[in-house]
Motif scaffolding. Structure first.
Motif, PDB file in Angstrom:
ATOM      1  N   GLY A  88       0.813  -1.218   0.000  1.00  0.00           N
ATOM      2  CA  GLY A  88       0.000   0.000   0.000  1.00  0.00           C
ATOM      3  C   GLY A  88       0.844   1.263   0.000  1.00  0.00           C
ATOM      4  O   GLY A  88       0.513   2.244  -0.675  1.00  0.00           O
ATOM      5  N   LEU A  91       2.342   1.603  -3.584  1.00  0.00           N
ATOM      6  CA  LEU A  91       1.315   1.960  -4.567  1.00  0.00           C
ATOM      7  C   LEU A  91       0.786   3.371  -4.332  1.00  0.00           C
ATOM      8  O   LEU A  91       0.400   4.062  -5.269  1.00  0.00           O
ATOM      9  CB  LEU A  91       0.159   0.954  -4.522  1.00  0.00           C
ATOM     10  CG  LEU A  91       0.476  -0.475  -4.979  1.00  0.00           C
ATOM     11  CD1 LEU A  91      -0.785  -1.329  -4.969  1.00  0.00           C
ATOM     12  CD2 LEU A  91       1.073  -0.488  -6.376  1.00  0.00           C
ATOM     13  N   GLY A  92       0.760   3.776  -3.078  1.00  0.00           N
ATOM     14  CA  GLY A  92       0.295   5.130  -2.782  1.00  0.00           C
ATOM     15  C   GLY A  92       1.322   6.190  -3.132  1.00  0.00           C
ATOM     16  O   GLY A  92       0.983   7.295  -3.570  1.00  0.00           O
ATOM     17  N   SER A  95       2.851   6.864  -8.239  1.00  0.00           N
ATOM     18  CA  SER A  95       1.580   6.876  -8.983  1.00  0.00           C
ATOM     19  C   SER A  95       1.648   5.981 -10.216  1.00  0.00           C
ATOM     20  O   SER A  95       0.647   5.348 -10.590  1.00  0.00           O
ATOM     21  CB  SER A  95       1.226   8.308  -9.390  1.00  0.00           C
ATOM     22  OG  SER A  95       2.279   8.875 -10.137  1.00  0.00           O
ATOM     23  N   HIS A  98       0.890   2.548  -9.116  1.00  0.00           N
ATOM     24  CA  HIS A  98      -0.539   2.420  -8.830  1.00  0.00           C
ATOM     25  C   HIS A  98      -1.335   2.249 -10.113  1.00  0.00           C
ATOM     26  O   HIS A  98      -2.274   1.454 -10.181  1.00  0.00           O
ATOM     27  CB  HIS A  98      -1.030   3.651  -8.060  1.00  0.00           C
ATOM     28  CG  HIS A  98      -2.491   3.594  -7.744  1.00  0.00           C
ATOM     29  ND1 HIS A  98      -3.438   4.216  -8.520  1.00  0.00           N
ATOM     30  CD2 HIS A  98      -3.158   2.964  -6.749  1.00  0.00           C
ATOM     31  CE1 HIS A  98      -4.635   4.001  -8.000  1.00  0.00           C
ATOM     32  NE2 HIS A  98      -4.501   3.244  -6.927  1.00  0.00           N
ATOM     33  N   GLU A 102      -3.774  -0.838 -10.647  1.00  0.00           N
ATOM     34  CA  GLU A 102      -5.108  -0.375 -10.246  1.00  0.00           C
ATOM     35  C   GLU A 102      -6.220  -1.348 -10.672  1.00  0.00           C
ATOM     36  O   GLU A 102      -7.106  -1.688  -9.883  1.00  0.00           O
ATOM     37  CB  GLU A 102      -5.378   1.012 -10.830  1.00  0.00           C
ATOM     38  CG  GLU A 102      -6.717   1.589 -10.347  1.00  0.00           C
ATOM     39  CD  GLU A 102      -6.944   2.990 -10.879  1.00  0.00           C
ATOM     40  OE1 GLU A 102      -6.146   3.426 -11.737  1.00  0.00           O
ATOM     41  OE2 GLU A 102      -7.902   3.630 -10.433  1.00  0.00           O
ATOM     42  N   THR A 147      -4.151   1.947   3.084  1.00  0.00           N
ATOM     43  CA  THR A 147      -2.835   2.585   3.092  1.00  0.00           C
ATOM     44  C   THR A 147      -2.679   3.503   1.881  1.00  0.00           C
ATOM     45  O   THR A 147      -2.122   4.610   1.999  1.00  0.00           O
ATOM     46  CB  THR A 147      -1.718   1.514   3.097  1.00  0.00           C
ATOM     47  OG1 THR A 147      -1.933   0.636   4.193  1.00  0.00           O
ATOM     48  CG2 THR A 147      -0.358   2.161   3.250  1.00  0.00           C
ATOM     49  N   ILE A 148      -3.166   3.053   0.717  1.00  0.00           N
ATOM     50  CA  ILE A 148      -3.107   3.913  -0.479  1.00  0.00           C
ATOM     51  C   ILE A 148      -3.858   5.223  -0.212  1.00  0.00           C
ATOM     52  O   ILE A 148      -3.345   6.317  -0.485  1.00  0.00           O
ATOM     53  CB  ILE A 148      -3.699   3.184  -1.703  1.00  0.00           C
ATOM     54  CG1 ILE A 148      -2.781   2.046  -2.142  1.00  0.00           C
ATOM     55  CG2 ILE A 148      -3.907   4.159  -2.868  1.00  0.00           C
ATOM     56  CD1 ILE A 148      -3.368   1.160  -3.223  1.00  0.00           C
ATOM     57  N   TYR A 149      -5.078   5.111   0.319  1.00  0.00           N
ATOM     58  CA  TYR A 149      -5.845   6.332   0.614  1.00  0.00           C
ATOM     59  C   TYR A 149      -5.121   7.206   1.636  1.00  0.00           C
ATOM     60  O   TYR A 149      -5.131   8.435   1.551  1.00  0.00           O
ATOM     61  CB  TYR A 149      -7.242   5.971   1.130  1.00  0.00           C
ATOM     62  CG  TYR A 149      -8.180   5.504   0.047  1.00  0.00           C
ATOM     63  CD1 TYR A 149      -8.299   6.198  -1.153  1.00  0.00           C
ATOM     64  CD2 TYR A 149      -8.957   4.366   0.209  1.00  0.00           C
ATOM     65  CE1 TYR A 149      -9.140   5.769  -2.149  1.00  0.00           C
ATOM     66  CE2 TYR A 149      -9.822   3.922  -0.788  1.00  0.00           C
ATOM     67  CZ  TYR A 149      -9.906   4.635  -1.966  1.00  0.00           C
ATOM     68  OH  TYR A 149     -10.749   4.215  -2.961  1.00  0.00           O
ATOM     69  N   ARG A 152      -2.238   8.928  -0.134  1.00  0.00           N
ATOM     70  CA  ARG A 152      -2.739   9.935  -1.069  1.00  0.00           C
ATOM     71  C   ARG A 152      -3.264  11.182  -0.350  1.00  0.00           C
ATOM     72  O   ARG A 152      -3.347  12.260  -0.939  1.00  0.00           O
ATOM     73  CB  ARG A 152      -3.865   9.336  -1.927  1.00  0.00           C
ATOM     74  CG  ARG A 152      -3.397   8.280  -2.902  1.00  0.00           C
ATOM     75  CD  ARG A 152      -2.644   8.954  -4.049  1.00  0.00           C
ATOM     76  NE  ARG A 152      -2.047   8.007  -4.960  1.00  0.00           N
ATOM     77  CZ  ARG A 152      -2.659   7.508  -6.034  1.00  0.00           C
ATOM     78  NH1 ARG A 152      -3.894   7.872  -6.303  1.00  0.00           N
ATOM     79  NH2 ARG A 152      -2.021   6.671  -6.823  1.00  0.00           N
TER      80      ARG A 152
END
Length: 258
Positions: A88, A91-92, A95, A98, A102, A147-149, A152
């Motif tokens: 995460g 990937l976060g 970009s 990701h 995705e 974790t990505i959110y 971000r």
């Protein structure tokens, strides 16, 4: 101030008990007037009696079932967090990475985890490894998404400042992204606890278990022992509640600045 706070928490504790008390009263009332047959919904006293027998009578083995389920849940959580967290973060942060992943990520998060049970069964077998693997998968997906959110939502101003003073990607992740993403990650862990419990109990019901709360639940249901079924549901719910509360307390300690 302390006295006022003490009175407030005392009142709040009483209010906290009202909901469960009302539910138990409604349950007792339904069984007392005979709206539902006892074989489907036994009175509360019968369930308490069944719970007492499970916990105290030697040879019943409910403690070993609780230990078996808890062990699978905790190992699944640890493995899932250990895999999902670094994925995460990367990937976060990157970009382009990701963008590559995705579509597969959206596909698997949209696929019911129960649909993957047969596949994991083929790969890992019907033993503990298969149950832990499917729980880890469910946990890892939740942790990756949260974790990505979290990454971000980190401050772009602080990221630019760190780059301007020469911080590399590793230092940016450690100094900024992990601390700022922690609230989202901890929120994901709390969701993952419930998911891991669901997955482990369901796999114990149907995939070659001889121990575990799911196995006992399924066996009791087949024998129409509804008092034991409700008692086991209560045990499962209480365990999940306790673990969730521990995670909540730990989260408040870790993210102490919020």
């Amino acid at each position: 101030m302390d006295k006022i706070q003490s009175q407030y928490f005392g009142i709040r504790s009483w209010r906290w008990l009202i909901g469960p008390a009302v539910l138990v009263f409604i349950w007792w009332l339904i069984t007392a007037v005979g709206l539902v047959k006892p074989i489907f919904l036994p009175p509360p006293a019968h369930v308490v009696n069944a719970l007492w027998h499970m916990m105290t009578i030697s040879g019943r083995g409910i403690r070993s079932d609780v230990v078996a389920t808890l062990s699978r849940v905790l190992v699944g959580l640890a493995v899932g967090i250990g895999i999902g967290l670094p994925i995460g973060l990367f990937l976060g942060y990157f970009s382009w990475l990701h963008d590559i992943w995705e579509l597969p990520l959206d596909f698997f998060r949209s696929t019911p985890v129960t649909a993957l049970f047969p596949f994991f069964l083929l790969i890992f077998g019907i033993g503990d490894t298969g149950k832990i693997a499917i729980a880890s998968w469910a946990v890892a997906l939740i942790i990756v998404i949260n974790t990505i959110y979290g990454v971000r939502s980190c401050s772009s101003v602080r990221s630019r400042y760190l780059k301007s003073i020469g911080a590399n990607s590793y230092q940016t992740i450690v100094w900024q992204l992990i601390p700022e993403a922690l609230p989202h990650i901890i929120g994901g862990v709390r969701i993952a606890i419930s998911q891991a419990f669901i997955v482990v109990v369901v796999t114990e019901m149907f995939y070659g278990s001889d121990k575990g709360l799911g196995y006992q639940l399924y066996s009791a249901a087949l024998m129409y022992r509804s008092d034991e079924v409700i008692a086991l549901i209560l045990i499962s719910g209480i365990l999940g509640y306790i673990i969730n509360k521990i995670a909540e307390k730990a989260g408040k300690k870790i993210v102490f600045w919020l």
